[in-house]
Design a protein around this motif. Sequence first.
Motif, short mmCIF file in Angstrom:
data_model
loop_
_atom_site.label_atom_id
_atom_site.label_comp_id
_atom_site.label_asym_id
_atom_site.label_seq_id
_atom_site.Cartn_x
_atom_site.Cartn_y
_atom_site.Cartn_z
N SER A 418 0.83 -1.21 0.00
CA SER A 418 0.00 0.00 0.00
C SER A 418 0.86 1.26 0.00
O SER A 418 0.60 2.22 -0.74
CB SER A 418 -0.93 -0.01 1.22
OG SER A 418 -1.67 1.19 1.29
N GLN A 421 2.45 1.64 -3.51
CA GLN A 421 1.51 2.10 -4.53
C GLN A 421 1.21 3.58 -4.37
O GLN A 421 1.18 4.34 -5.35
CB GLN A 421 0.22 1.28 -4.46
CG GLN A 421 0.40 -0.16 -4.92
CD GLN A 421 -0.82 -1.02 -4.64
OE1 GLN A 421 -1.84 -0.53 -4.13
NE2 GLN A 421 -0.73 -2.29 -4.97
N LYS A 422 1.01 4.01 -3.14
CA LYS A 422 0.76 5.43 -2.89
C LYS A 422 1.97 6.27 -3.27
O LYS A 422 1.86 7.32 -3.91
CB LYS A 422 0.42 5.64 -1.41
CG LYS A 422 0.11 7.08 -1.06
CD LYS A 422 -0.25 7.20 0.42
CE LYS A 422 -0.52 8.66 0.81
NZ LYS A 422 -0.85 8.78 2.26
#
Length: 436
Positions: A418, A421-422
């Motif tokens: 996560s 990806q951010k």
Amino acid sequence: MIEQRDADEVPTPTNDGVPGSGKDSWTNHAAEVWNQATTRLMQLLPLEQVAQTVVKWFSVSEDRVVEILETVRSQLPTTEAFLIGKPQTGKSSIVRGLTGVSAEIVGQGFRPHTQHTEHYAYPSSDLPLLIFTDTVGLGDVNQDTQTIVRELIGDLNQESRGARVLILTVKINDFATDALRQIARQLRQKYRDIPCLLAVTCLHEVYPSSAADHPPYPPDFEEVNRAFAALQQTFAGLYDRAVLIDFTLEGDGYNPVFYGLEAFRDTLADLLPEAEARAIHQLLDEAVGEQIGNLYRDVGRRYILAFAVIAATVAAVPLPFATMPVLTALQVSMVGLLGKLYEQTLTPSQAGGIVSTIAGGLLAKAIGRELIKFIPGLGSAIAASWAAAYTWALGEGACVYFGDLMGGKKPDPKKIQSAMQKAFGAAKERFQEIKS
């Protein structure tokens, strides 16, 4: 290398500054064909199996990592700054300002080079974008100034692959500068081709009593202007450019901490070749310096940024896959350095294993992006910005990984993915204009 996309998301060329995009219908058509083919390939192939194969394919042995990093180092736009000034004139603060790392890390990073000089390489001695050589002992009555000069000349006589610059640091209220003037005169006579920047520091020490903080830059106080003019006259003919700066510590109460940093950056860049000047500007990206309340992540991001710039520099190779081993070696080196920051000492093999662990099954998606390199005019620019963005994302994931370990927790793959990806989404915007 890993593309942070869903398998059915097609990377469509846009008219956002990529050379040739939106201007040549054939190029756009070719890009569309390759994107569609890549997407279909990713849908048909068993991604996990392909990822495992590719991880092994692009694994780099420890000996190969050393060999690759030496080759990359020889091609980096490295700047060596020779800091010449008395103690407490802001030399270490200049290092902090240009690298963004903490005072403690700067102090620990300096290593003796000769009796009177110390070296600090950023982000690492294997892959330096900036090398600082600090003269030690100037202003000490027990030290022989000529011995210091001889050692400094010995450093300057060493063969160098990158750019060099002399930085004379003088406190704005210090006019006992005979020794520094003597050194500057000898160096200028012997090395006329090396530019010299006069950095006048500690401005707040002559502010009027009514000034509680820094004024808008440049400062327009009579005391500052008068002292600056006097120092410029004192060093006339011994420098190419002069700049006012006041780099303090966070606890000193002055805001901004690095007052005059932009002027210092621009003045320094004016004295450097184009490639080195561009690297300086990229390293001082304001968005990267934002405070996020985590010392390790703040410092880690400065290292990550440097490796992202290096990745962009070496990624613009026209042949697909040709840069994969190089980028792998860079990422292994970066993860090893971040591990050291988080008190985890790693061998290259261990760092490579962590890269693979963080990457997971997403590596196969990098193949689709590498195929774009076949398209004339598009490939290199996309590869450079993409390599920088992914290197940034991998570094962010590594910080989460090591942060969990430091906190005594088992790293959470979902949290790591996560974060990556951010970070990748934000980094694509930041690095979209980077070209080698």
